[in-house]
Design a protein around this motif. Structure first.
Motif, PDB file in Angstrom:
ATOM      1  N   GLY A 194      43.622  25.189  40.258  1.00 31.75           N
ATOM      2  CA  GLY A 194      42.212  25.092  40.628  1.00 31.75           C
ATOM      3  C   GLY A 194      41.650  26.393  41.174  1.00 31.75           C
ATOM      4  N   ASN A 195      42.530  27.325  41.548  1.00 34.75           N
ATOM      5  CA  ASN A 195      42.093  28.631  42.042  1.00 34.75           C
ATOM      6  C   ASN A 195      41.786  29.609  40.909  1.00 34.75           C
ATOM      7  OD1 ASN A 195      42.467  27.936  44.799  1.00 34.75           O
ATOM      8  ND2 ASN A 195      44.661  28.230  44.552  1.00 34.75           N
ATOM      9  N   VAL A 196      42.039  29.193  39.684  1.00 39.31           N
ATOM     10  CA  VAL A 196      41.873  30.075  38.527  1.00 39.31           C
ATOM     11  C   VAL A 196      40.682  29.582  37.701  1.00 39.31           C
ATOM     12  CG1 VAL A 196      42.969  30.970  36.439  1.00 39.31           C
ATOM     13  CG2 VAL A 196      44.341  30.617  38.498  1.00 39.31           C
ATOM     14  N   SER A 197      39.619  30.357  37.697  1.00 40.15           N
ATOM     15  CA  SER A 197      38.403  29.989  36.966  1.00 40.15           C
ATOM     16  C   SER A 197      38.585  30.196  35.459  1.00 40.15           C
ATOM     17  CB  SER A 197      37.233  30.851  37.448  1.00 40.15           C
ATOM     18  OG  SER A 197      37.466  32.210  37.098  1.00 40.15           O
ATOM     19  N   ASP A 198      37.696  29.590  34.685  1.00 41.98           N
ATOM     20  CA  ASP A 198      37.688  29.822  33.237  1.00 41.98           C
ATOM     21  C   ASP A 198      37.551  31.315  32.946  1.00 41.98           C
ATOM     22  OD1 ASP A 198      37.747  27.058  33.025  1.00 41.98           O
ATOM     23  OD2 ASP A 198      35.857  26.899  31.915  1.00 41.98           O
ATOM     24  N   GLU A 199      36.679  31.985  33.704  1.00 34.92           N
ATOM     25  CA  GLU A 199      36.459  33.425  33.513  1.00 34.92           C
ATOM     26  C   GLU A 199      37.756  34.207  33.715  1.00 34.92           C
ATOM     27  OE1 GLU A 199      33.631  36.973  35.296  1.00 34.92           O
ATOM     28  OE2 GLU A 199      34.087  35.258  36.569  1.00 34.92           O
ATOM     29  N   MET A 200      38.526  33.813  34.722  1.00 35.67           N
ATOM     30  CA  MET A 200      39.787  34.494  34.994  1.00 35.67           C
ATOM     31  C   MET A 200      40.782  34.252  33.862  1.00 35.67           C
ATOM     32  SD  MET A 200      42.045  34.255  38.453  1.00 35.67           S
ATOM     33  CE  MET A 200      43.495  35.253  38.721  1.00 35.67           C
ATOM     34  N   VAL A 201      40.854  33.023  33.380  1.00 31.80           N
ATOM     35  CA  VAL A 201      41.752  32.732  32.252  1.00 31.80           C
ATOM     36  C   VAL A 201      41.381  33.611  31.067  1.00 31.80           C
ATOM     37  CG1 VAL A 201      42.475  31.006  30.561  1.00 31.80           C
ATOM     38  CG2 VAL A 201      42.250  30.360  32.960  1.00 31.80           C
TER      39      VAL A 201
END
Length: 185
Positions: free
Chosen positions: A113-120
């Motif tokens: 949950g700490n990893v946004s779509d943008e980060m992925v």
């Protein structure tokens, strides 16, 4: 991933195998460092091969590919040693949140949950074959070869098999477009 190992590879190696976290844009941003380091050791760009191992999740359902890739990005961002890298590219807060959560729980499922779509999407090229091919094209301005691989954390064997089949389709499509083989079915 970091400058010291990159410099060592450029000093003594036949090539540089960039970390899977290195996107095409990040790899391109490292070209001045690569050129300067090679020059420092009396070498030229053509003296080495640069090979990238990008994470690629081929799936017609792009959001599913992003969601399936999230655990891999969470795991890598959870390494304290990688924090300077994530900080430099704008994901320091998310990486620290993954570190803290991993330290408390040791379970990647609890930190995704700490990893946004943008980060992925900064680290994994996700989507249908045509979109992925377009997004990875800029690598060819920087590297000599690619070894695409699937994100792997917290995926079932069936999911891994499906994503690996996507890589085969990606390569077959690229080869067909280059006139090397027929377009895949």
């Amino acid at each position: 991933l970091q400058d010291k190992m990159t410099a060592l590879a450029l000093e003594v190696g036949d090539g540089l195998m960039v970390h899977a976290l290195w996107s095409a844009a990040y790899t391109r941003s490292r070209l001045p460092f690569i050129s300067d380091t090679l020059a420092k050791y009396g070498r030229k760009r053509e003296d080495i091969e640069i090979n990238a191992w990008p994470w690629i999740a081929v799936n017609d359902d792009k959001q599913k590919a992003i969601d399936d890739s999230r655990a891999t990005v969470a795991a890598y961002s959870g390494y304290k040693e990688y924090e300077p890298f994530f900080e430099a590219i704008g994901f320091g807060d998310q990486a620290r949140a993954c570190q803290l959560s991993l330290g408390e729980h040791g379970d990647i499922g609890k930190v995704i949950g700490n990893v946004s779509d943008e980060m992925v999407e900064a680290f994994v090229t996700c989507g249908p074959v045509d979109e992925v091919l377009e997004k990875i094209e800029p690598f060819w301005d920087v590297v000599d070869s690619l070894c695409p691989m699937t994100p792997y954390r917290d995926l079932t064997m069936e999911q891994l098999t499906d994503y690996n089949a996507g890589l085969f389709k990606l390569v077959a499509t690229a080869r067909a477009r280059a006139g090397m083989v027929a377009e895949p079915a």
